[in-house]
Design an enzyme around this catalytic site. Sequence first.
Site, short mmCIF file in Angstrom:
data_model
loop_
_atom_site.label_atom_id
_atom_site.label_comp_id
_atom_site.label_asym_id
_atom_site.label_seq_id
_atom_site.Cartn_x
_atom_site.Cartn_y
_atom_site.Cartn_z
N LYS A 130 -13.83 13.97 -50.88
CA LYS A 130 -13.65 13.89 -49.44
C LYS A 130 -14.26 12.60 -48.92
O LYS A 130 -15.29 12.13 -49.41
CB LYS A 130 -14.32 15.10 -48.79
CG LYS A 130 -14.06 15.28 -47.30
CD LYS A 130 -14.65 16.59 -46.83
CE LYS A 130 -14.37 16.86 -45.35
NZ LYS A 130 -14.89 18.18 -44.94
N SER A 205 -11.79 20.66 -42.43
CA SER A 205 -11.70 19.21 -42.37
C SER A 205 -11.43 18.56 -43.72
O SER A 205 -11.25 17.35 -43.80
CB SER A 205 -13.01 18.65 -41.79
OG SER A 205 -14.11 18.99 -42.60
N SER A 229 -14.33 24.47 -43.84
CA SER A 229 -13.62 23.23 -44.13
C SER A 229 -13.21 23.02 -45.58
O SER A 229 -12.43 22.14 -45.88
CB SER A 229 -14.46 22.03 -43.67
OG SER A 229 -14.49 21.97 -42.27
#
Length: 560
Positions: A130, A205, A229
């Site tokens: 990420k 996210s 997320s």
Amino acid sequence: MSNWTIIAAGKKAKQQASIPKKWLLSNLPPQSTLNVSEFPDGCGLLTDEELQIIRADTDILLSKLAQGEWSSLNVTTAFYKRAIIAQQLTNCLTEIFVERALARAAELDEHLKKTGKPIGPLHGLPISLKDQINIKGLESCMGYVSWIGKVAEENAVLVDILEAAGAVPFVKTNVPQTLMWAETFNHVFGRTCNPYNCSLTSGGSSGGEGALVSLRGSPLGVGSDIGGSVRIPSAFCGIYGLRPCYGRIPYAGCVNSMEGQDSVPSVLGPLSNDLAGIKHFMKAVIDVKPWLKDPLVVRKRWSEEEYSLVDHGYGKNLCFAILWDDGDNVPHPPILRGLGTVKKALEAAGHRVIDWKPLKHVEICKTLVNLWGSASAEDYQAVAMLTGEPIIASMVPEQHAALAENISYRGNETASAYQLWQIQKKKRDLREEYLRHWEATVEITGTGRPVDAIISPIAPHTATPHGMNKNGNYTMVWNLLDYAALVIPVSKVDQVVDARRPRHEFYNDTDRMHWESYNPETYKDAPVAVQLVGRTLEEEAVIAMSEIVDNALKSSKARL
């Protein structure tokens, strides 16, 4: 163009230039093609050997890499090509550094050739990260125009650990601006869509990770989870994903929003196309004693005893509890069907399944939002004001331009220290109450133990149209309670079986609107998943019980 839009456009152009031209496709499906999940296999970019590599599960990949049957260079090249295909289909990547990753892979191959030994348990395996996870020499702008050009001076602690274990970091993945969204869009890289239906969100996210791993553009990815997320993108994109508990995986060296808010910390967790990938990641990281590298990591070794379910009857005759709804919002028909499918599979495998009665889930989620909102608006604005970029206030595509000139900052008014203490006290009280609630189930399980694990929705719906993923209560509740939770794919939306159903009683107006708005055509091909929820710091047991659920589902489907 304003200054911030020029900066953003420059970054996007730099990203595009980092893609080898020979990997850019001229035969991409038309925009009218919503399900692009099968396109990569037949697009012509990957060789037969590369397709074999891409389709291998994690156990096979690691075994062949360790034995030198497959070189890390070939494996990394295969996944890099696949990741670039995924990027062209879903817009899931941020940082692309092909030469650096391939050079690392070649070094690992040379080491194995010379010594006959792999570097570590993840030898040669490409791993995606990420965007917020720092890699030395690369940017982690995290969806902020203001952070473009900030190059990481050091690796995050997790990156050092992964590299020491033999892994090959090879791409970074897209996130929403601020990270505090369950969808993925920012002013720098744009929107990430769902590979099973591009009109739907990939979640957030860690939405870039969800889309990438789902398209097998990465064998193992790392996201973060403060309110769902990791789990939301995993569920929406049909893959496995683990939310570990506070402090189990090192977070030091990552960039983040709301730093200093440690009442409900964000945690890093793995995403994979198989449960073996989840286990390999967790064991490899924990085995190096990460508490010696990050002071916030819990001093807890990987426990084979816990993985063997020593506290859960060694996995025999377990009692699971299903949370059908949270007492506030009843899930759509595909989610209810998914829960029912899991129940039947577990009962067929000899386990008991009872209903879980939710305790104060709405109050728990409100408490979490109050903790986040205590100063979040100030935090976002402090970063955005550096370039004047607007804070994104809606994920609905057509609303971005309208809101750019008249922005409303997300988050509550700043809480005083005393007010924050009261919210933290409420959190403590709720956790104590929920522990007693779980322990009391010993009276109804029939095993002599409380419920072994909860099977819960991840959301009251599957992946939604962009901008419409507005209910995070089914994941946020476990963040505040700090329970480990792992996403298990079940099926996909069936247009016939998951037809609209009449319902006459509702918890509230929102519940009514949610139910009445359901149209199976909107959610065509969307994955259906559940999450298995265990207790605090029970990651090993959660992985093992998830394997039991996953095997039961696969056995059930084999019998159909």
